[in-house]
Each structure stands twice: as C-alpha cells, then as structure tokens.
Design an enzyme around this catalytic site. Structure first.
Site, mmCIF file in Angstrom:
data_model
loop_
_atom_site.group_PDB
_atom_site.id
_atom_site.type_symbol
_atom_site.label_atom_id
_atom_site.label_comp_id
_atom_site.label_asym_id
_atom_site.label_seq_id
_atom_site.Cartn_x
_atom_site.Cartn_y
_atom_site.Cartn_z
ATOM 1 N N ARG A 50 0.826 -1.209 0.000
ATOM 2 C CA ARG A 50 0.000 0.000 0.000
ATOM 3 C C ARG A 50 0.859 1.259 0.000
ATOM 4 O O ARG A 50 2.010 1.253 0.432
ATOM 5 C CB ARG A 50 -0.894 0.041 1.236
ATOM 6 C CG ARG A 50 -2.099 -0.816 1.103
ATOM 7 C CD ARG A 50 -2.964 -0.670 2.331
ATOM 8 N NE ARG A 50 -3.980 -1.688 2.296
ATOM 9 C CZ ARG A 50 -5.255 -1.453 2.087
ATOM 10 N NH1 ARG A 50 -5.687 -0.223 1.937
ATOM 11 N NH2 ARG A 50 -6.123 -2.433 2.046
ATOM 12 N N THR A 99 -0.028 -2.537 7.397
ATOM 13 C CA THR A 99 -1.074 -3.017 6.491
ATOM 14 C C THR A 99 -2.431 -2.499 6.947
ATOM 15 O O THR A 99 -2.648 -2.298 8.134
ATOM 16 C CB THR A 99 -1.115 -4.560 6.437
ATOM 17 O OG1 THR A 99 -2.119 -4.965 5.517
ATOM 18 C CG2 THR A 99 -1.399 -5.170 7.799
ATOM 19 N N ALA A 100 -3.313 -2.325 6.007
ATOM 20 C CA ALA A 100 -4.703 -2.012 6.346
ATOM 21 C C ALA A 100 -5.585 -3.214 6.057
ATOM 22 O O ALA A 100 -6.802 -3.127 6.111
ATOM 23 C CB ALA A 100 -5.188 -0.793 5.574
ATOM 24 N N SER A 101 -4.949 -4.333 5.727
ATOM 25 C CA SER A 101 -5.668 -5.581 5.451
ATOM 26 C C SER A 101 -6.773 -5.383 4.426
ATOM 27 O O SER A 101 -6.512 -4.948 3.325
ATOM 28 C CB SER A 101 -6.209 -6.177 6.741
ATOM 29 O OG SER A 101 -5.160 -6.461 7.628
ATOM 30 N N HIS A 102 -8.001 -5.637 4.836
ATOM 31 C CA HIS A 102 -9.150 -5.620 3.933
ATOM 32 C C HIS A 102 -9.770 -4.243 3.768
ATOM 33 O O HIS A 102 -10.743 -4.092 3.036
ATOM 34 C CB HIS A 102 -10.216 -6.582 4.474
ATOM 35 C CG HIS A 102 -10.711 -6.168 5.824
ATOM 36 N ND1 HIS A 102 -9.989 -6.414 6.970
ATOM 37 C CD2 HIS A 102 -11.816 -5.499 6.192
ATOM 38 C CE1 HIS A 102 -10.655 -5.913 7.996
ATOM 39 N NE2 HIS A 102 -11.768 -5.356 7.555
#
Length: 166
Positions: A50, A99-102
């Site tokens: 990201r 991370t912001a994952s989903h």
C-alpha cells in the site's frame, strides 16, 4: 487519538495515518517493551504494498532504534502471515506489519503481532493506546545511523522457512 480495533490500528492516509501518528504508535510500542524488560530480542517489521507502507515501516524502525530496540527489517513487501510466522518461529516478543488488510485503498495501518505469532489481544492494544495517547514526544534515529549501529538488520531469504512451513 489512536484507537486499535480488531487486527490493529487503521486510519485514513493523510487524515490520521501520517508520520507523526505512526511514530507515536512506535514510541508506545517501544515504551511497553522497555517497561516490560523485553528488549533482548529484535522486533520484526514487515509491510505490504500500500501507499506509505514502506515509509511507515522505516519510521517505526527509526523510533525503535532510538530507544535501543533492535529490528529485523524486510527489504521488500511481505504478507502478514510471514511476520506472524517469524515472531513465533524465533520466539520474538513482538512483530509489526504495516497493512490495512481488507480496508479500502485510502487506508493504512499497523498490526502488532505478539509472541504466539498472532494479533495482539485487547489487553495489549488497550495498554498501547493509553501509553500512545499520553505521549509528549517521540525519539527517532535516522535509518542509516540505526543500520550503522547494528540496530536495524535485514533478513536474508525470510520466505524460505515460511514457505516450507506452509
């Protein structure tokens, strides 16, 4: 105000996810490790692809280094399960994955991994929140200085053991 939810702290890039807040999270992590006497092992730091993830990982490493905490840093993006695996496999106290994952693409975040190689439970994140939100400042050591002092090292072939374990 930094608030952790399920799987870490998530925030909109440029609104709440920016250098000063990322460094505050890292300082809160450093403070808890120092308070608990858990500085004899490195913290592994990974990041996804990201926007701002690599920079955020660097800022976390710089703050940990300024507090005398060694880190194992990834040279490229890695999946969260790799960081979890490394924490568990090497018996580390903490790992960090940027991370912001989903969440949507305009978000990023910080996931704290605990000794068992899993997401930090609520007692850990609540303690972090209290410390982070009471901070008056942070310490940071430029990455090149941290590397020169041996506080930041890069893992060679971190995927091999993980892939074998999968």
């Amino acid at each position: 105000m930094i608030c952790f939810g399920t799987g870490g702290w998530r925030a909109e890039i440029g609104v709440d996810f920016y250098m000063a807040n990322i460094q505050r999270v890292a300082q809160g992590l450093a403070d808890t490790l120092l308070a608990d006497g858990k500085t004899d092992k490195p913290v592994v730091i990974g990041y996804d692809r990201r926007f701002l993830s690599a920079e955020a990982a660097t800022w976390v490493a710089e703050v940990l280094a300024a507090n005398g905490i060694r880190t194992w840093f990834m040279r490229r993006s890695v999946p969260t399960p790799l960081v979890m695996y490394l924490v568990k496999q090497h018996g580390l106290y903490r790992g960090v994955e940027i991370t912001a994952s989903h969440n949507p693409s305009n978000y990023n975040g910080i996931k704290i991994i605990v000794e068992e190689g899993r997401d930090a439970p609520s007692d850990v994140t609540e303690r972090l929140e209290r410390g982070i939100n009471a901070l008056c400042g942070v310490n940071a050591l430029p990455m090149r200085e941290a590397e020169a002092k041996g506080l930041v090292t890069y893992l060679k072939n971190p995927f091999n053991g993980f892939i074998d374990a999968v």
